[in-house]
Design an enzyme around this catalytic site. Structure first.
Site, short mmCIF file in Angstrom:
data_model
loop_
_atom_site.label_atom_id
_atom_site.label_comp_id
_atom_site.label_asym_id
_atom_site.label_seq_id
_atom_site.Cartn_x
_atom_site.Cartn_y
_atom_site.Cartn_z
N SER A 41 24.58 100.90 38.59
CA SER A 41 23.20 101.41 38.57
C SER A 41 23.00 102.68 39.39
CB SER A 41 22.24 100.32 39.06
OG SER A 41 22.27 99.24 38.17
N ARG A 100 20.39 75.96 46.96
CA ARG A 100 19.24 75.08 46.69
C ARG A 100 19.40 73.67 47.23
NH1 ARG A 100 18.72 76.93 40.51
NH2 ARG A 100 17.80 78.97 40.91
N CYS A 131 14.11 77.86 37.13
CA CYS A 131 12.87 78.11 36.36
C CYS A 131 12.33 76.84 35.69
CB CYS A 131 13.12 79.18 35.32
SG CYS A 131 14.75 79.08 34.57
N SER A 161 15.44 85.04 28.00
CA SER A 161 15.29 85.90 29.20
C SER A 161 15.81 85.20 30.45
CB SER A 161 13.83 86.31 29.39
OG SER A 161 13.00 85.18 29.38
N ARG A 237 18.60 75.93 24.77
CA ARG A 237 18.24 77.36 24.64
C ARG A 237 17.72 77.58 23.23
NH1 ARG A 237 17.74 80.29 28.95
NH2 ARG A 237 19.84 79.81 29.65
N HIS A 244 9.45 79.30 28.94
CA HIS A 244 10.11 78.03 28.63
C HIS A 244 9.05 76.99 28.27
CE1 HIS A 244 13.65 79.80 30.25
NE2 HIS A 244 13.80 79.11 31.36
P1 NAP Z 1 20.29 90.22 34.85
O1 NAP Z 1 19.16 90.72 34.06
O2 NAP Z 1 21.62 90.13 34.23
O3 NAP Z 1 20.40 91.11 36.20
C1 NAP Z 1 21.41 90.93 37.15
C2 NAP Z 1 21.13 91.78 38.35
O4 NAP Z 1 22.12 91.53 39.34
C3 NAP Z 1 21.18 93.28 38.05
O5 NAP Z 1 20.26 93.96 38.88
C4 NAP Z 1 22.61 93.62 38.46
O6 NAP Z 1 22.79 94.97 38.80
C5 NAP Z 1 22.74 92.76 39.70
N1 NAP Z 1 24.16 92.57 40.04
C6 NAP Z 1 25.11 91.99 39.28
N2 NAP Z 1 26.31 92.06 39.90
C7 NAP Z 1 26.09 92.70 41.08
C8 NAP Z 1 26.92 93.12 42.14
N3 NAP Z 1 28.24 92.88 42.14
N4 NAP Z 1 26.35 93.76 43.20
C9 NAP Z 1 25.04 94.02 43.20
N5 NAP Z 1 24.19 93.68 42.22
C10 NAP Z 1 24.71 93.02 41.16
O7 NAP Z 1 19.99 88.75 35.43
P2 NAP Z 1 18.58 88.10 35.85
O8 NAP Z 1 18.04 87.34 34.73
O9 NAP Z 1 17.72 89.11 36.52
O10 NAP Z 1 19.08 87.02 36.89
C11 NAP Z 1 19.73 87.33 38.09
C12 NAP Z 1 20.03 86.06 38.84
O11 NAP Z 1 18.82 85.46 39.25
C13 NAP Z 1 20.74 84.99 38.00
O12 NAP Z 1 22.12 85.18 38.02
C14 NAP Z 1 20.30 83.73 38.64
O13 NAP Z 1 21.14 83.34 39.71
C15 NAP Z 1 18.92 84.07 39.17
N6 NAP Z 1 17.88 83.56 38.27
C16 NAP Z 1 17.10 82.60 38.74
C17 NAP Z 1 16.10 82.08 37.99
C18 NAP Z 1 15.28 80.99 38.54
O14 NAP Z 1 14.98 80.12 37.82
N7 NAP Z 1 14.90 80.98 39.76
C19 NAP Z 1 15.87 82.54 36.71
C20 NAP Z 1 16.67 83.53 36.22
C21 NAP Z 1 17.67 84.03 37.02
P3 NAP Z 1 23.37 96.05 37.70
O15 NAP Z 1 22.23 96.37 36.79
O16 NAP Z 1 23.77 97.20 38.57
O17 NAP Z 1 24.50 95.39 37.00
C1 3JM Z 2 19.71 80.98 36.10
O1 3JM Z 2 26.13 84.07 37.77
C2 3JM Z 2 25.46 83.20 38.33
O2 3JM Z 2 25.88 82.59 39.30
C3 3JM Z 2 24.04 82.95 37.83
C4 3JM Z 2 23.86 81.69 37.04
C5 3JM Z 2 22.37 81.46 36.76
C6 3JM Z 2 21.59 80.64 37.58
C7 3JM Z 2 22.15 80.10 38.86
O3 3JM Z 2 22.92 79.13 38.83
O4 3JM Z 2 21.81 80.67 39.90
C8 3JM Z 2 21.80 82.05 35.63
C9 3JM Z 2 20.47 81.82 35.32
C10 3JM Z 2 20.26 80.39 37.24
C11 3JM Z 2 19.41 79.48 38.05
O5 3JM Z 2 18.24 79.83 38.28
O6 3JM Z 2 19.85 78.40 38.42
#
Ligand code: NAP
Ligand code: 3JM
Length: 338
Positions: A41, A100, A131, A161, A237, A244
């Site tokens: 990025s 968690r 989520c 998403s 999914r 959701h």
């Molecule tokens: P996403 O759209 O794929 O975005 C991933 C983000 O992580 C991007 O900003 C990416 O940066 C960054 N990233 C990946 N590898 C990295 C690295 N080595 N160093 C620094 N930044 C890095 O995914 P998302 O849907 O936003 O979800 C991200 C994470 O949030 C998931 O993996 C999950 O653990 C968590 N999540 C939680 C919930 C919840 O229910 N609470 C829901 C969805 C996701 P780049 O653009 O530079 O690659």
């Molecule tokens: C939602 O690459 C990862 O470790 C992310 C996997 C992931 C998660 C997680 O386990 O943190 C993708 C999407 C979640 C979540 O909220 O549990």
């Protein structure tokens, strides 16, 4: 009013982007906003409060002088960098599953267990639940407080998403390909997601459940602070972009009528009851997308058991399911603790 140095880790992702929007919308008191992502990025900018801010590369030194870190860059990034940030004095609100279930890390939904935040002092980390768990416990908590929930059977219909920006693109490209009689490419999911339903979210475990299902089961007990609630889940999914949906069946200790549930939930924080089937009004993913409330409808008594309720619960997985819940936690943190 005091203002804070905030960092968003994963700023270019689906969740990170929404966090930046929500911080602006809710006028979170920010002195400085630092946007962090991977080297992919470099050169990107993201708008915040009328200015374009540069995206910086996440490093071990990113957290010096940062008060609050909102993490959503995946579990392995959190495992490595959340303790580094906490050691630098930054309070981490982590959106991944990494911490968690750690007994020294609070797992918080502000409408359900805001008092648990106090435990953050142990490790400097607060975990944001999955989520699917968040929207379910928002709807369960008022009922549990009134008549005690003994058992929950939930099936989910989860938007793409939740898998991130690549999955949003995959549903879009596959749909376009199929509508144009072309072969769709399958990259993100194990099978085609367009015009399909996949009973497979995250990885399969030894017991035959998926990790997503076990997250819902274990996180619910921790957030509700009641390990005796029996929970079983099937997570699916579906080809929906945002929000959701969940079919939730509960068995309660004391009898509660559908009308009583409707009244209880219409007074509960974060919920909007949409339940007028005669007028074809019930919660829809397309209505929940972009909104903050969790929508609850199709509330009815389960006629197969003495004390049972069925309901349909829908919420924006990127907002209440992730970014909004994290910002709400940060709001309590600054109001009560920082
Ligand atoms: P996403 O759209 O794929 O975005 C991933 C983000 O992580 C991007 O900003 C990416 O940066 C960054 N990233 C990946 N590898 C990295 C690295 N080595 N160093 C620094 N930044 C890095 O995914 P998302 O849907 O936003 O979800 C991200 C994470 O949030 C998931 O993996 C999950 O653990 C968590 N999540 C939680 C919930 C919840 O229910 N609470 C829901 C969805 C996701 P780049 O653009 O530079 O690659
Ligand atoms: C939602 O690459 C990862 O470790 C992310 C996997 C992931 C998660 C997680 O386990 O943190 C993708 C999407 C979640 C979540 O909220 O549990």
């Amino acid at each position: 009013m005091k203002s804070y140095a905030v960092a968003v880790v994963g700023a270019t992702g689906a969740v990170g982007n929404e966090m930046i929007k929500i911080l602006e919308e809710r006028q979170f008191p920010i002195m400085k906003l630092t946007l962090l992502a991977s080297e992919r990025s470099i050169g990107k900018e993201i708008a915040f409060c009328g200015k374009n801010l540069p995206v910086e590369i996440l490093t071990e030194n990113s957290f010096n002088g940062i008060d609050i870190g909102l993490f959503s860059a995946g579990g392995s990034i959190s495992e490595k960098y959340a303790p580094i940030a906490a050691a630098a004095g930054c309070v981490v609100v982590d959106n991944t599953s990494a911490f968690r279930m750690d007994p020294e890390v609070p797992l918080v939904v502000p409408e359900v267990n805001p008092e648990a935040i106090a435990l953050y002092k142990k490790r400097g980390i607060i975990a944001n639940p999955n989520c699917s768990t968040i929207q379910m416990v928002v709807a369960l908590k008022p009922i549990h407080d009134a008549v005690r929930i003994k058992r929950v059977v939930v099936s989910t219909y989860q938007a793409v998403s939740g898998t991130g920006k690549k999955a949003i693109e995959e549903l879009s490209l596959q749909t376009k390909a199929l509508m144009n009689c072309r072969e769709p490419e399958v990259k993100v999911y194990p099978h085609r997601i367009a015009f399909n339903c996949l009973p497979h979210i995250d990885v399969f475990l030894e017991n035959g459940y998926t990790k997503e299902e076990m997250k819902m089961i274990n996180e619910t007990k921790k957030i509700m602070n009641d390990p005796s609630i029996a929970v079983t889940a099937t997570t699916v999914r579906v080809p929906v972009f945002y929000a959701h949906s969940e079919s939730i069946n509960i068995e309660t200790e004391k009898k509660i009528t559908a009308d009583e549930v409707r009244k209880l939930l219409s007074m509960a924080p974060g919920i909007r009851v949409v339940d007028n089937p005669r007028e074809k009004q019930y919660p829809l993913a397309i209505d929940a997308a972009g909104r903050d409330e969790t929508l609850v409808g199709r509330i009815r008594e389960d006629e197969s058991i003495p004390n049972g309720i069925n309901m349909w619960v829908v919420s924006d997985n990127i907002r209440k399911g992730a970014a909004l819940n994290a910002v709400q936690i940060a709001e309590i943190l600054i109001r009560k603790y920082l």
